[in-house]
Design a protein around this motif. Structure first.
Motif, mmCIF file in Angstrom:
data_model
loop_
_atom_site.group_PDB
_atom_site.id
_atom_site.type_symbol
_atom_site.label_atom_id
_atom_site.label_comp_id
_atom_site.label_asym_id
_atom_site.label_seq_id
_atom_site.Cartn_x
_atom_site.Cartn_y
_atom_site.Cartn_z
ATOM 1 N N LYS A 269 -11.388 59.518 52.992
ATOM 2 C CA LYS A 269 -9.939 59.695 52.936
ATOM 3 C C LYS A 269 -9.438 60.662 53.992
ATOM 4 O O LYS A 269 -8.253 60.780 54.219
ATOM 5 C CB LYS A 269 -9.535 60.211 51.548
ATOM 6 N N ASN A 270 -10.346 61.392 54.580
ATOM 7 C CA ASN A 270 -9.938 62.400 55.556
ATOM 8 C C ASN A 270 -9.908 61.842 56.968
ATOM 9 O O ASN A 270 -10.556 60.892 57.264
ATOM 10 C CB ASN A 270 -10.910 63.587 55.498
ATOM 11 N N GLU B 201 -9.264 51.681 50.128
ATOM 12 C CA GLU B 201 -7.833 51.436 49.943
ATOM 13 C C GLU B 201 -7.156 52.531 49.109
ATOM 14 O O GLU B 201 -5.947 52.547 48.964
ATOM 15 C CB GLU B 201 -7.606 50.077 49.276
ATOM 16 N N GLU B 202 -7.942 53.430 48.536
ATOM 17 C CA GLU B 202 -7.450 54.573 47.769
ATOM 18 C C GLU B 202 -6.556 54.169 46.591
ATOM 19 O O GLU B 202 -5.571 54.826 46.269
ATOM 20 C CB GLU B 202 -6.705 55.547 48.689
ATOM 21 N N LEU C 270 -15.497 60.302 49.199
ATOM 22 C CA LEU C 270 -14.195 60.954 49.312
ATOM 23 C C LEU C 270 -13.894 61.359 50.738
ATOM 24 O O LEU C 270 -12.731 61.484 51.125
ATOM 25 C CB LEU C 270 -14.126 62.152 48.376
ATOM 26 N N ARG D 223 -11.320 51.470 45.667
ATOM 27 C CA ARG D 223 -11.136 52.861 45.221
ATOM 28 C C ARG D 223 -11.189 53.842 46.390
ATOM 29 O O ARG D 223 -10.353 54.749 46.480
ATOM 30 C CB ARG D 223 -12.231 53.222 44.201
ATOM 31 N N TYR D 224 -12.134 53.664 47.284
ATOM 32 C CA TYR D 224 -12.362 54.686 48.316
ATOM 33 C C TYR D 224 -11.890 54.298 49.714
ATOM 34 O O TYR D 224 -11.658 55.177 50.544
ATOM 35 C CB TYR D 224 -13.840 55.079 48.344
ATOM 36 N N ASP E 274 -5.732 53.612 42.558
ATOM 37 C CA ASP E 274 -6.157 54.208 41.298
ATOM 38 C C ASP E 274 -6.645 53.090 40.369
ATOM 39 O O ASP E 274 -6.570 51.906 40.710
ATOM 40 C CB ASP E 274 -5.043 55.049 40.666
#
Length: 200
Positions: free
Chosen positions: A199-200, A151-152, A196, A148-149, A154
């Motif tokens: 992801k940045n 490999e991003e 989160l 989820r976090y 859904d």
């Protein structure tokens, strides 16, 4: 529900692969090597074994190119295939040791202070605390956090990779986040904010 279609580039590569173009196989390998290798290393922590499983994956991709199913997301298909290959590898290793696998002990994501998380957070104390907390999660909780976090993916994509229902992935994710919150003794919003930030 979010529907992710295979990209035009991926579709072209798949069509070329099905047509017997070895250059297309090389392109797929190059494009997804890092993602597959990182995922594999979190399962096995053995570079040689991960490379062997990846090689088997791409050999099978080539051999069975004319029988490939409809693929809506190439990256997820490859990760799911690698996951199955690594599980089969670990089963064969366990058979030599006469040990049976159960549903919880065959997958182990290692989060350490050397991980990408800590690098991005520049050894921030909160990041170290999060890393320690992650190591206390169950194997499947670690896996869903990674997918989820890191490999991003859904929830519908995760369901396909982990062979779960979408509802099941929501529940597992919620339990994993709640476990992190309890272990760290912080607000759930802070746990989410830290995850989160990857992801940045």
């Amino acid at each position: 529900m979010k529907i992710v279609l295979v990209s035009i580039d991926d579709l072209e590569l798949l069509n070329s692969l099905r047509g017997g173009n070895k250059a297309a196989l090389d392109s797929i390998y190059t494009r997804y090597f890092n993602s597959l290798f990182q995922y594999g290393m979190r399962m096995l922590q053995d570079e040689d074994a991960v490379h062997d499983c990846m090689q088997d994956l791409f050999v099978n991709l080539w051999v069975k190119r004319n029988k490939l199913p409809d693929i809506n997301n190439l990256r997820n298909y490859l990760i799911s295939s690698l996951r199955n290959g690594i599980n089969n590898f670990r089963l064969s290793e366990k058979k030599h040791e006469s040990v049976q696998l159960n549903g919880e002990d065959h997958f182990d994501l290692k989060f350490t202070v050397e991980s990408e998380l800590i690098k991005k957070e520049e050894h921030n104390e909160k990041a170290v605390k999060l890393s320690v907390a992650m190591n206390k999660l169950t194997a499947r909780q670690k896996e869903i956090i990674y997918l989820r976090y890191f490999e991003e993916m859904d929830y519908s994509e995760i369901a396909g990779v982990m062979d779960m229902t979408i509802k099941g992935t929501y529940k597992l994710s919620a339990r994993a986040l709640e476990s992190l919150r309890l272990i760290m003794g912080v607000d759930k919003a802070l746990v989410l904010a830290m995850l989160l930030s990857l992801k940045n």
